[in-house]
Design an enzyme around this catalytic site. Structure first.
Site, PDB file in Angstrom:
ATOM      1  CD  GLN A   1     -63.759 -23.591-104.485  1.00 19.40           C
ATOM      2  OE1 GLN A   1     -62.677 -23.040-104.600  1.00 19.40           O
ATOM      3  NE2 GLN A   1     -64.665 -23.191-103.627  1.00 19.40           N
ATOM      4  NE  ARG A   2     -65.064 -29.769 -98.472  1.00 16.20           N
ATOM      5  CZ  ARG A   2     -65.517 -29.156 -97.370  1.00 16.20           C
ATOM      6  NH1 ARG A   2     -64.971 -28.017 -96.988  1.00 16.20           N
ATOM      7  NH2 ARG A   2     -66.472 -29.685 -96.667  1.00 16.20           N
TER       8      ARG A   2
ATOM      9  CG  HIS B   1     -69.226 -26.789 -99.295  1.00 13.83           C
ATOM     10  ND1 HIS B   1     -69.768 -25.581 -98.928  1.00 13.83           N
ATOM     11  CD2 HIS B   1     -68.558 -27.255 -98.221  1.00 13.83           C
ATOM     12  CE1 HIS B   1     -69.463 -25.337 -97.660  1.00 13.83           C
ATOM     13  NE2 HIS B   1     -68.721 -26.327 -97.209  1.00 13.83           N
TER      14      HIS B   1
ATOM     15  NE  ARG C   1     -60.484 -23.047 -92.325  1.00 15.31           N
ATOM     16  CZ  ARG C   1     -60.844 -24.240 -91.898  1.00 15.31           C
ATOM     17  NH1 ARG C   1     -59.961 -25.195 -91.814  1.00 15.31           N
ATOM     18  NH2 ARG C   1     -62.082 -24.473 -91.571  1.00 15.31           N
TER      19      ARG C   1
ATOM     20  CB  ILE D   1     -59.490 -28.212-101.611  1.00 14.12           C
ATOM     21  CG1 ILE D   1     -60.286 -27.306-100.670  1.00 14.12           C
ATOM     22  CG2 ILE D   1     -60.241 -29.500-101.872  1.00 14.12           C
ATOM     23  CD1 ILE D   1     -61.533 -26.718-101.315  1.00 14.12           C
ATOM     24  CG  ASP D   2     -57.918 -25.079 -97.471  1.00 15.50           C
ATOM     25  OD1 ASP D   2     -58.768 -24.979 -98.364  1.00 15.50           O
ATOM     26  OD2 ASP D   2     -58.194 -25.116 -96.254  1.00 15.50           O
TER      27      ASP D   2
ATOM     28  CD  GLU E   1     -54.384 -26.094 -89.802  1.00 14.18           C
ATOM     29  OE1 GLU E   1     -53.519 -25.801 -88.972  1.00 14.18           O
ATOM     30  OE2 GLU E   1     -55.153 -25.247 -90.295  1.00 14.18           O
TER      31      GLU E   1
ATOM     32  NE  ARG F   1     -74.956  -9.193-115.786  1.00 15.73           N
ATOM     33  CZ  ARG F   1     -76.075  -9.860-115.953  1.00 15.73           C
ATOM     34  NH1 ARG F   1     -76.063 -11.152-116.113  1.00 15.73           N
ATOM     35  NH2 ARG F   1     -77.219  -9.234-115.938  1.00 15.73           N
TER      36      ARG F   1
END
Ligand code: F6P
Length: 366
Positions: free
Chosen positions: A291-292, A289, A188, A143-144, A120, A179
Site C-alpha cells: 500500500q505504501r 507495505h 493503524r 497513508i493512514d 504525527e 472463496r
C-alpha cells in the site's frame, strides 16, 4: 543578495507523494524568476533518513546530507517512496534524548529553515523544535490520513488505488474458487484506508477500528450474501479493527521510538473464525507495505507539488511553526501545534453503516 539555507527531510513510514513534495520545495525555492522579488537566494539541503539525519549529520557529511538542485530532483515527481530515505528516529525519545544534538547540528549546518514531511510523529518533533527556536514547517503525509489539521495527507490516494487494484485481482480468483477473501489493510487506529478502499473496490464487508465488530454478524452477512447468489465475498478489515470487547491484534512485542506497537494479524484471525463458523473456504491476504509502494497517483503528484510550493511560500513570508494543509478543498496553513491533537478517525455516525458493516447508503439525507 541575502542567502538562506533550507533543510528538507522525510520521516516515518514512506509512501507515494513524498518525492513530488521534495521536488517542488526545491524547484520553488530555487526559482530564479522569483529570486529578484524575494530578494533572497535560497539553497536546499536534503537531510537523509528523517530526524536520524540531523542526529548524525555534521557539516560536509556525505552520508546524511544531499545538496538538492533542479537537476537532482528533475525526475522525482513520478517516483514513489522517498529519495531522501526515512526513519522512525525520535530525537526526543525519553530513553535516548538526542534533541540537543539535533539543535546543534541544525546550527552547525547553517540551516535557517527545516521543512519536515511526515505524519504525527515526525511533525510532532518539528513542533517541539519550533518551540525551541527552529524555523520549522510541516508537510502532511501518511497513508493512514489520521493527521489532525488537514483533510488530506500525501500517500493516501495512491494507497487507495493499490487496495482497489489488488481487490480487483482477488475477485477473479475468488469467483473461480467460490472463496471468501479477507483483505487486511493498514491504517493503524484509523479506518479511512479500509473504509474508502472498501468503498472504491466494492467490498461486501468493511471492518474499521472505530467500530468493534461481532463475528456472528460478519458470518450472518456472509450467509445472506451467499443466499442471494454471491459466489464469493470480499471482506476488508483494517489492521486496527477488533471484535467487540476484544483488543487489537499486535505483531510482535516491540514498540518503536515513538511508542507504537506494530499491528497485524486480524485478517488471518477473522478468516479462521469464518472458516470455523461457516465451514466456507476462506483465505486471508495482508496488503501490508504494498500500500505504501509504487508510483504516486495523479492526485498525490499534484498534492505533493502544491504542498511543496505552499511550504516555500511560508518560508518566503517567514511564517514558521505552520503545517501546510488541505482545508475544505483549498491548500492552507494551520499552526503546527495541531499535530499534537488527537489523531483523526472515521466518524461512525456519518460515514459508516454499522448495520451492514459497510460504507453509508445515505449521503444527502437529513
Ligand atoms: O503509519 C503508516 C503505516 O503504514 C501504518 O498504516 C502501519 O501500521 C505502519 O505504518 C507500519 O509501519 P512499518 O513500516 O514500521 O511496518
Amino acid at each position: 543578495m541575502k542567502k538562506s539555507r533550507i533543510g528538507v527531510l522525510t520521516g516515518g513510514g514512506d509512501c507515494a507523494g513524498l518525492n513530488p513534495a521534495i521536488k517542488w520545495v526545491v524547484k520553488t525555492a530555487l526559482d530564479e524568476r522569483l529570486e529578484e522579488e524575494r530578494g533572497v537566494r535560497y539553497e536546499v539541503l536534503g537531510i537523509r533518513d528523517g530526524w536520524k539525519g540531523l542526529v548524525y549529520a555534521e557539516p560536509g557529511s556525505k552520508d546524511y546530507i544531499l545538496p538538492l538542485n533542479e537537476e537532482v530532483v528533475r525526475t522525482w515527481g513520478r517516483h514513489g517512496g522517498t529519495a531522501l530515505g526515512t526513519s522512525r528516529t525520535n530525537p526526543y525519545d525519553p530513553k535516548n534524548d538526542q534533541s540537543k544534538t539535533v539543535l546543534k547540528n541544525i546550527k552547525n549546518l547553517g540551516l535557517d529553515v527545516v521543512i519536515a514531511i511526515g505524519g504525527e510523529d515526525t511533525l510532532g518533533v518539528a513542533h517541539k523544535l519550533y518551540q525551541e527556536g527552529v524555523n520549522a514547517i510541516g508537510i502532511p503525509k501518511t497513508i493512514d490520513k489520521d493527521l489532525p489539521g488537514t483533510d488530506y495527507t500525501l500517500g493516501f490516494d495512491t494507497a487507495l488505488n493499490v487496495i482497489t487494484e489488488e481487490v480487483d485481482r482477488l475477485r477473479t480468483t475468488a469467483d473461480s474458487h467460490r472463496r471468501i477473501f479477507v483483505v487486511e489493510t493498514m491504517g493503524r487506529h484509523a479506518g479511512f484506508l479500509a473504509l474508502e478502499g472498501g468503498e472504491s473496490s466494492g467490498a461486501f464487508i468493511i471492518l474499521i477500528p472505530e467500530y468493534g465488530f461481532s463475528i456472528d454478524r460478519v458470518n450472518e452477512l456472509l450467509l445472506e450474501g451467499k443466499r442471494t447468489g454471491a459466489r464469493y465475498s470480499i471482506v476488508i478489515v483494517a489492521e486496527g479493527a477488533k471484535p467487540e470487547g476484544g483488543s487489537e491484534v499486535v505483531a510482535g512485542d516491540g514498540v518503536d521510538s515513538f511508542g507504537h506497537k506494530s499491528l497485524g494479524g486480524i485478517g488471518e484471525f477473522l478468516a479462521g473464525e469464518i472458516r470455523k463458523g461457516l465451514g466456507l473456504d476462506t483465505r486471508s491476504v495482508v496488503l501490508s507495505h504494498l500500500q505504501r509502494g509504487g508510483a504516486p497517483s495523479a492526485f498525490d503528484r499534484r498534492m505533493g507539488r502544491h504542498f511543496g510550493i505552499a511550504a516555500v511560500d511560508l518560508v518566503v513570508k517567514g511564517d514558521f511553526g505552520k503545517l501546510v494543509s488541505l482545508t475544505n478543498g483549498k491548500v492552507a496553513a494551520v499552526p503546527l501545534e495541531v499535530v499534537t491533537e488527537k489523531p483523526r478517525s472515521v466518524n461512525v455516525e456519518t460515514e459508516y453503516d454499522a448495520g451492514r458493516y459497510n460504507g453509508r447508503r445515505t449521503i444527502l439525507a437529513d
